[in-house]
Design a protein around this motif. Structure first.
Motif, PDB file in Angstrom:
ATOM      1  N   ILE A   1       0.844  -1.199   0.000  1.00 12.09           N
ATOM      2  CA  ILE A   1       0.000   0.000   0.000  1.00 12.09           C
ATOM      3  C   ILE A   1       0.874   1.243   0.000  1.00 12.09           C
ATOM      4  O   ILE A   1       0.604   2.210  -0.728  1.00 12.09           O
ATOM      5  N   GLY A   2       1.933   1.252   0.800  1.00 15.98           N
ATOM      6  CA  GLY A   2       2.844   2.395   0.832  1.00 15.98           C
ATOM      7  C   GLY A   2       3.507   2.641  -0.509  1.00 15.98           C
ATOM      8  O   GLY A   2       3.590   3.777  -0.982  1.00 15.98           O
TER       9      GLY A   2
ATOM     10  N   PHE B   1       1.429   6.386  -7.039  1.00 15.13           N
ATOM     11  CA  PHE B   1       0.283   7.212  -7.417  1.00 15.13           C
ATOM     12  C   PHE B   1       0.635   8.698  -7.316  1.00 15.13           C
ATOM     13  O   PHE B   1       0.324   9.479  -8.223  1.00 15.13           O
ATOM     14  N   TYR B   2       1.264   9.093  -6.231  1.00 13.60           N
ATOM     15  CA  TYR B   2       1.653  10.492  -6.042  1.00 13.60           C
ATOM     16  C   TYR B   2       2.639  10.935  -7.122  1.00 13.60           C
ATOM     17  O   TYR B   2       2.468  11.994  -7.737  1.00 13.60           O
TER      18      TYR B   2
ATOM     19  N   THR C   1       2.235  13.607 -14.354  1.00 14.54           N
ATOM     20  CA  THR C   1       1.173  13.856 -15.326  1.00 14.54           C
ATOM     21  C   THR C   1       0.761  15.321 -15.328  1.00 14.54           C
ATOM     22  O   THR C   1       0.562  15.916 -16.398  1.00 14.54           O
ATOM     23  N   ALA C   2       0.641  15.901 -14.148  1.00 13.22           N
ATOM     24  CA  ALA C   2       0.277  17.316 -14.059  1.00 13.22           C
ATOM     25  C   ALA C   2       1.346  18.199 -14.686  1.00 13.22           C
ATOM     26  O   ALA C   2       1.033  19.209 -15.325  1.00 13.22           O
ATOM     27  N   ALA C   3       2.591  17.818 -14.522  1.00 11.60           N
ATOM     28  CA  ALA C   3       3.683  18.609 -15.102  1.00 11.60           C
ATOM     29  C   ALA C   3       3.725  18.473 -16.623  1.00 11.60           C
ATOM     30  O   ALA C   3       3.910  19.460 -17.338  1.00 11.60           O
TER      31      ALA C   3
ATOM     32  N   PHE D   1       5.396  14.963   2.060  1.00 17.16           N
ATOM     33  CA  PHE D   1       4.813  13.670   1.693  1.00 17.16           C
ATOM     34  C   PHE D   1       5.816  12.547   1.898  1.00 17.16           C
ATOM     35  O   PHE D   1       5.491  11.512   2.489  1.00 17.16           O
ATOM     36  N   PHE D   2       7.046  12.739   1.406  1.00 22.31           N
ATOM     37  CA  PHE D   2       8.031  11.668   1.531  1.00 22.31           C
ATOM     38  C   PHE D   2       8.504  11.499   2.976  1.00 22.31           C
ATOM     39  O   PHE D   2       8.843  10.375   3.379  1.00 22.31           O
TER      40      PHE D   2
END
Length: 72
Positions: A17-18, A24-25, A31-33, A51-52
């Motif tokens: 999961i991690g 995903f992040y 993708t946004a970039a 986050f990290f």
């Protein structure tokens, strides 16, 4: 490692999961970039570092849980 060990331990599930969340992040940011969906600049650095760091603590807590003695 027998089949029963896979059912007794959730550690592999927690690790997967991690890793999935990190993938995903990273994919969402890339993708946004690439598609210019969001402004990716120095404002994203604190968010990404946070986050990290959170994920680092997540994996450390899983490792510590593995060191705890089993309560039988």
């Amino acid at each position: 490692m027998g089949v029963q060990d896979h059912f007794d331990s959730d550690l592999r599930f927690y690790y997967s999961i991690g890793v999935a969340i990190i993938l995903f992040y990273s994919t969402a940011i890339a993708t946004a970039a690439i598609l210019d969906l969001a402004v990716i600049d120095s404002r994203m650095i604190p968010l990404t570092v946070g986050f990290f760091l959170f994920m680092f603590v997540y994996f450390i807590s899983i490792s510590v849980q593995a060191l705890e003695p089993d309560s039988v």
